[in-house]
Design a protein around this motif. Structure first.
Motif, PDB file in Angstrom:
ATOM      1  N   UNK A 166       1.015  -1.080   0.350  1.00  0.00           N
ATOM      2  CA  UNK A 166       0.075  -0.146   0.287  1.00  0.00           C
ATOM      3  C   UNK A 166       0.525   1.149  -0.157  1.00  0.00           C
ATOM      4  N   UNK A 167       1.504   0.963   1.028  1.00  0.00           N
ATOM      5  CA  UNK A 167       2.883   2.320   1.047  1.00  0.00           C
ATOM      6  C   UNK A 167       3.639   2.933  -0.101  1.00  0.00           C
ATOM      7  N   UNK A 182       0.241   9.562  -7.571  1.00  0.00           N
ATOM      8  CA  UNK A 182      -0.536  10.592  -6.618  1.00  0.00           C
ATOM      9  C   UNK A 182      -0.516  11.625  -6.330  1.00  0.00           C
ATOM     10  N   UNK A 183      -1.432  12.319  -6.350  1.00  0.00           N
ATOM     11  CA  UNK A 183      -1.481  13.445  -6.264  1.00  0.00           C
ATOM     12  C   UNK A 183      -0.774  14.021  -4.804  1.00  0.00           C
ATOM     13  N   UNK A 184      -0.838  13.085  -3.686  1.00  0.00           N
ATOM     14  CA  UNK A 184      -0.782  12.874  -2.046  1.00  0.00           C
ATOM     15  C   UNK A 184       0.678  12.645  -2.563  1.00  0.00           C
ATOM     16  N   UNK A 241       3.007  15.666  -4.030  1.00  0.00           N
ATOM     17  CA  UNK A 241       3.148  17.435  -3.527  1.00  0.00           C
ATOM     18  C   UNK A 241       4.206  16.779  -1.800  1.00  0.00           C
ATOM     19  N   UNK A 242       3.879  15.619  -1.734  1.00  0.00           N
ATOM     20  CA  UNK A 242       5.511  14.816  -0.709  1.00  0.00           C
ATOM     21  C   UNK A 242       6.966  16.017  -1.274  1.00  0.00           C
ATOM     22  N   UNK A 243       6.643  14.540  -2.596  1.00  0.00           N
ATOM     23  CA  UNK A 243       7.740  14.942  -3.146  1.00  0.00           C
ATOM     24  C   UNK A 243       8.256  16.422  -3.576  1.00  0.00           C
TER      25      UNK A 243
END
Ligand code: UDP
Length: 495
Positions: free
Chosen positions: A435-436, A444-446, A449-451
């Motif tokens: 999953x992670x 993914x958008x998430x 954004x983290x990147x």
């Protein structure tokens, strides 16, 4: 003697012999020398060998740096020659012997302090007794904290307020008191020596007390990463601190230095991992490493192997071998063979040139045990993380990465377990790993954004160590301050 020479600052560095503490302190000593100080690193023979080449190279470039080697009492503690580093211990008994050997060095080190007449000592926070040594010599002691400001603030808060006590269960969440952000954790995530009162806890008490009695602290961090906690640290401890990181990318300029940092064997000319990574697309490979100490139990290795394979993403995985037979483990052997054939995964046994690998454009993220150096190295390379803390303050660092900086996703470890006491069971299941990994390595958008946030921090890290950057200025200002102290001491002594 030239006036300039007389004014040169003479600093002794005393690292604690475990890679996560020693590597950044040696890098720091090299930075002091590159900024005009005379630096001497105290280490036992086998430990000195892991960084000696870098010191000799710096010396031959004209920097005033050297190692002062002292003998390790291997015989007296019943260890074979060359076993002098915490990472060499494969059993609790060995860990006790190595730690005992390290504590026996105290008298020799104090004599060296007297002989070498330093103007300042920079010692690992694990040597609380060096506060008294510095007082006797009338010089400042700076302690080198090898983790984050954030984690030290959390430790101080937990020790003072004990918010994990008197809850209905050890999985009930509590808020860590006194932090600028709302950070939750459970009693099970609290470091062992803060959770229970035992012999180790007593040792940590002495360390925490010695911090507030020191002249100041050095942190391998940088302003944009945790400035709120740098301020909180100042008010909690009441001493000055200097943020001078990231030291690794500052001082290790070329590939050879990056490759051999903290390790005595030279890098192969054309390493296989490099060829393998060169064949991969940008940001498509996940780097998986649990630092220099952790051995995952076999059941956990199996779960992780399945998780990585089923995620569908490519990976480089560093696996520490506990003993030689482990390589013959048929599951891992089969797995390695299969991954080679389908080109999905590459296994590095025991030790990887982590700085070099993280800098490779094919790497797109890291699975980390949340050792502070690994986090900093991942951030410096602009990479988001999957956090998988194991022991000590790693679960606190996870909160910084996931909740504060928002550059990582947690794999969901709920337990803080001393690395030597990890049981036979798997704590993290393959489906949670899949999953992670999919979340981080997918588009993914998430994840985007983290990147983006990780890249911004990487840019900030680079600015910090350039001339005029925060860390750069902190280091030069500190050296200036220590020199002024030296001069006023000399003037006072001269009457
Ligand atoms: N390291 C490395 N290769 C390895 C394992 C670790 O170069 O295979 C380095 C890593 O880059 C970091 C240090 O060892 O600088 C480990 O420190 P960290 O604080 O991340 O974790 P610890 O080993 O103290 O748990």
């Amino acid at each position: 003697m030239k006036a300039q020479w007389r004014n040169q600052l003479n600093v002794l560095f005393l690292p604690y012999p475990t890679p996560g503490h020693m590597i950044p302190m040696v890098d720091t000593a090299r930075l002091f020398a590159k900024h005009g100080a005379s630096a001497t690193i105290i280490a036992t023979q086998a430990n000195a060998l892991t960084f000696q080449k870098a010191i000799e190279d710096d010396f031959s470039c004209g920097y005033d740096i050297r190692t002062q080697v002292i003998p390790f009492p291997a015989d007296q503690v019943g260890l074979p020659d060359g076993v002098e580093n915490i990472k060499d211990s494969t059993t609790l008994e060995m860990l006790g012997q190595i730690s005992h050997g390290i504590s026996m060095l105290k008298d020799q080190i104090e004599l060296l302090f007297q002989d070498l007449q330093p103007d300042c000592i920079v010692t690992d926070f694990c040597y609380p007794w060096t506060v008294e040594s510095a007082t006797k010599l009338g010089i400042p002691r700076l302690f080198f904290y090898s983790s984050s400001y954030f984690s030290n603030c959390v430790s101080h808060s937990i020790r003072k307020h004990r918010p994990h006590e008197n809850l209905v269960s050890d999985t009930q969440k509590f808020i860590i008191p006194g932090l600028p952000q709302r950070i939750e954790m459970t009693p099970r995530q609290v470091a062992e020596w803060e959770r229970t009162k035992n012999e180790t806890a007593g040792y940590f008490d002495a360390m925490f007390k010695s911090e507030t009695k020191s002249y100041g602290a050095l942190y391998n961090s940088f302003h944009e990463l945790e400035s709120d906690y740098e301020q909180l640290h100042q008010s909690l401890l009441g001493i000055k601190s200097w943020t001078i990181g990231p030291v690794s990318s500052w001082v290790n300029e070329d590939d050879e230095q990056k490759a051999n940092r903290g390790h005595k064997e030279d890098l192969e000319e054309e390493p296989q991992w490099l060829n393998w990574l060169n064949s991969k697309q940008n940001e498509s490979v996940l780097y998986v490493c649990f630092g220099s100490l952790v051995w995952l139990p076999h059941a956990q290795l199996v779960e992780l192997a399945h998780g990585l394979e089923h995620s569908g993403h490519s990976f480089i995985w560093v696996i520490r071998k506990k003993d030689e037979n482990e390589n013959e483990d048929s599951f891992l052997q089969e797995f390695e063979k299969r991954m080679k054939e389908n080109k999905k995964g590459f296994i590095i046994w025991n030790w990887a040139p982590q700085l070099l690998i993280l800098d490779h454009p094919a790497i797109g993220g890291m699975v980390t045990h949340c050792g502070w150096n690994s986090i900093l190295e991942s951030v410096s390379a602009g990479l988001p993380m999957i956090t998988w803390p194991v022991f000590a303050e790693q679960s606190y660092n996870e909160k910084l990465v996931v909740d504060v900086l928002k550059i990582g996703v947690s794999v969901g470890v709920n337990e803080n377990t001393f690395w030597m006491s990890l049981g036979d069971e798997a704590m993290v299941r393959r489906q949670d790993i899949v999953k992670v990994v999919v979340l981080l390595m997918g588009r993914s958008q998430e994840s985007k954004e983290m990147r983006k946030r990780a890249r911004k921090l990487s840019d900030a890290a680079k600015r910090n160590i350039e001339e005029g950057g925060h860390s750069y200025n902190n280091l030069t200002q500190l050296i200036y301050e220590l020199k002024s102290l030296k001069i006023s001491k000399a003037l006072t002594e001269a009457g």
